[in-house]
Design a protein around this motif. Sequence first.
Motif, PDB file in Angstrom:
ATOM      1  N   LEU A   1       0.823  -1.203   0.000  1.00 29.86           N
ATOM      2  CA  LEU A   1       0.000   0.000   0.000  1.00 29.86           C
ATOM      3  C   LEU A   1       0.864   1.263   0.000  1.00 29.86           C
ATOM      4  N   GLY A   2       1.895   1.290   0.819  1.00 29.96           N
ATOM      5  CA  GLY A   2       2.777   2.452   0.871  1.00 29.96           C
ATOM      6  C   GLY A   2       3.441   2.703  -0.478  1.00 29.96           C
ATOM      7  N   THR A   3       3.830   1.646  -1.157  1.00 30.50           N
ATOM      8  CA  THR A   3       4.430   1.781  -2.490  1.00 30.50           C
ATOM      9  C   THR A   3       3.428   2.392  -3.460  1.00 30.50           C
ATOM     10  N   ARG A   4       2.203   1.897  -3.451  1.00 27.64           N
ATOM     11  CA  ARG A   4       1.183   2.446  -4.355  1.00 27.64           C
ATOM     12  C   ARG A   4       0.909   3.919  -4.054  1.00 27.64           C
ATOM     13  N   VAL A   5       0.843   4.261  -2.788  1.00 29.56           N
ATOM     14  CA  VAL A   5       0.605   5.659  -2.405  1.00 29.56           C
ATOM     15  C   VAL A   5       1.757   6.539  -2.879  1.00 29.56           C
ATOM     16  N   MET A   6       2.982   6.113  -2.649  1.00 32.78           N
ATOM     17  CA  MET A   6       4.129   6.924  -3.064  1.00 32.78           C
ATOM     18  C   MET A   6       4.222   7.019  -4.585  1.00 32.78           C
ATOM     19  N   GLU A   7       3.892   5.962  -5.285  1.00 35.98           N
ATOM     20  CA  GLU A   7       3.874   6.021  -6.754  1.00 35.98           C
ATOM     21  C   GLU A   7       2.849   7.045  -7.226  1.00 35.98           C
ATOM     22  N   HIS A   8       1.708   7.084  -6.580  1.00 37.04           N
ATOM     23  CA  HIS A   8       0.643   8.039  -6.910  1.00 37.04           C
ATOM     24  C   HIS A   8       1.134   9.480  -6.699  1.00 37.04           C
TER      25      HIS A   8
ATOM     26  N   THR B   1       4.324  10.653  -6.269  1.00 34.18           N
ATOM     27  CA  THR B   1       5.480  11.043  -7.090  1.00 34.18           C
ATOM     28  C   THR B   1       5.085  11.237  -8.552  1.00 34.18           C
ATOM     29  N   ALA B   2       4.144  10.437  -9.055  1.00 37.04           N
ATOM     30  CA  ALA B   2       3.685  10.616 -10.436  1.00 37.04           C
ATOM     31  C   ALA B   2       3.027  11.981 -10.607  1.00 37.04           C
ATOM     32  N   ALA B   3       2.222  12.389  -9.635  1.00 36.21           N
ATOM     33  CA  ALA B   3       1.566  13.698  -9.695  1.00 36.21           C
ATOM     34  C   ALA B   3       2.608  14.821  -9.666  1.00 36.21           C
ATOM     35  N   ALA B   4       3.610  14.690  -8.809  1.00 40.03           N
ATOM     36  CA  ALA B   4       4.674  15.705  -8.741  1.00 40.03           C
ATOM     37  C   ALA B   4       5.464  15.740 -10.047  1.00 40.03           C
TER      38      ALA B   4
ATOM     39  N   ARG C   1      13.911   4.243  -2.704  1.00 44.02           N
ATOM     40  CA  ARG C   1      13.379   3.488  -3.852  1.00 44.02           C
ATOM     41  C   ARG C   1      12.617   4.399  -4.808  1.00 44.02           C
ATOM     42  N   PHE C   2      12.150   5.530  -4.330  1.00 44.18           N
ATOM     43  CA  PHE C   2      11.403   6.468  -5.161  1.00 44.18           C
ATOM     44  C   PHE C   2      12.254   7.645  -5.621  1.00 44.18           C
ATOM     45  N   GLY C   3      13.556   7.553  -5.411  1.00 38.90           N
ATOM     46  CA  GLY C   3      14.468   8.582  -5.888  1.00 38.90           C
ATOM     47  C   GLY C   3      14.815   9.667  -4.901  1.00 38.90           C
ATOM     48  N   PHE C   4      14.396   9.529  -3.653  1.00 38.56           N
ATOM     49  CA  PHE C   4      14.757  10.524  -2.642  1.00 38.56           C
ATOM     50  C   PHE C   4      16.212  10.337  -2.229  1.00 38.56           C
TER      51      PHE C   4
ATOM     52  N   ARG D   1      13.666  14.864  -3.663  1.00 37.50           N
ATOM     53  CA  ARG D   1      13.521  14.080  -4.888  1.00 37.50           C
ATOM     54  C   ARG D   1      13.246  15.051  -6.021  1.00 37.50           C
ATOM     55  N   VAL D   2      14.053  14.962  -7.054  1.00 38.13           N
ATOM     56  CA  VAL D   2      13.888  15.801  -8.229  1.00 38.13           C
ATOM     57  C   VAL D   2      13.143  14.988  -9.280  1.00 38.13           C
ATOM     58  N   PRO D   3      12.148  15.580  -9.946  1.00 38.35           N
ATOM     59  CA  PRO D   3      11.445  14.829 -10.980  1.00 38.35           C
ATOM     60  C   PRO D   3      12.388  14.472 -12.120  1.00 38.35           C
TER      61      PRO D   3
END
Length: 132
Positions: free
Chosen positions: A51-58, A60-63, A91-94, A112-114
């Motif tokens: 769940l945490g992975t899905r939330v962070m993907e959501h 970070t994708a918006a950002a 794992r999400f680039g932070f 985290r930079v896009p």
Amino acid sequence: MNQAQESWAEDLAEEVRTSYTGVRLELGIDHGPYLVLLWLLLPQSERGKGLGTRVMEHITAAADLRGVPMTLSPSETFGGDLVRLHAFYRRFGFVTNTWRGEIGAPRESMVRVPPSSATVGEAPLTYPWQNH
């Protein structure tokens, strides 16, 4: 920070809360502007299930769609383990904000930079705290 930026962060937080039952979080905008994950709390029964992975993907994708850098500061406040939290966010680039406290740098401990949207031959977006 302007009202539209703050509203975007609030709308994104509400979208996440609505999309993922039981998830509690607070997002904001810091100078820069940076999207700040102020806190995130998952239901105890859902931890370790992705769940945490899905939330962070959501989030970070918006950002990334807006080209907005993100910041956060992992904390043990809600019972999390700092070592695990740092590994999770990496794992999400932070990365560690080595410029924390410098003028113009984010206040949080991780940034985290896009991904760059630069075309071939253009320099990608860079920020002073990025590791080169």
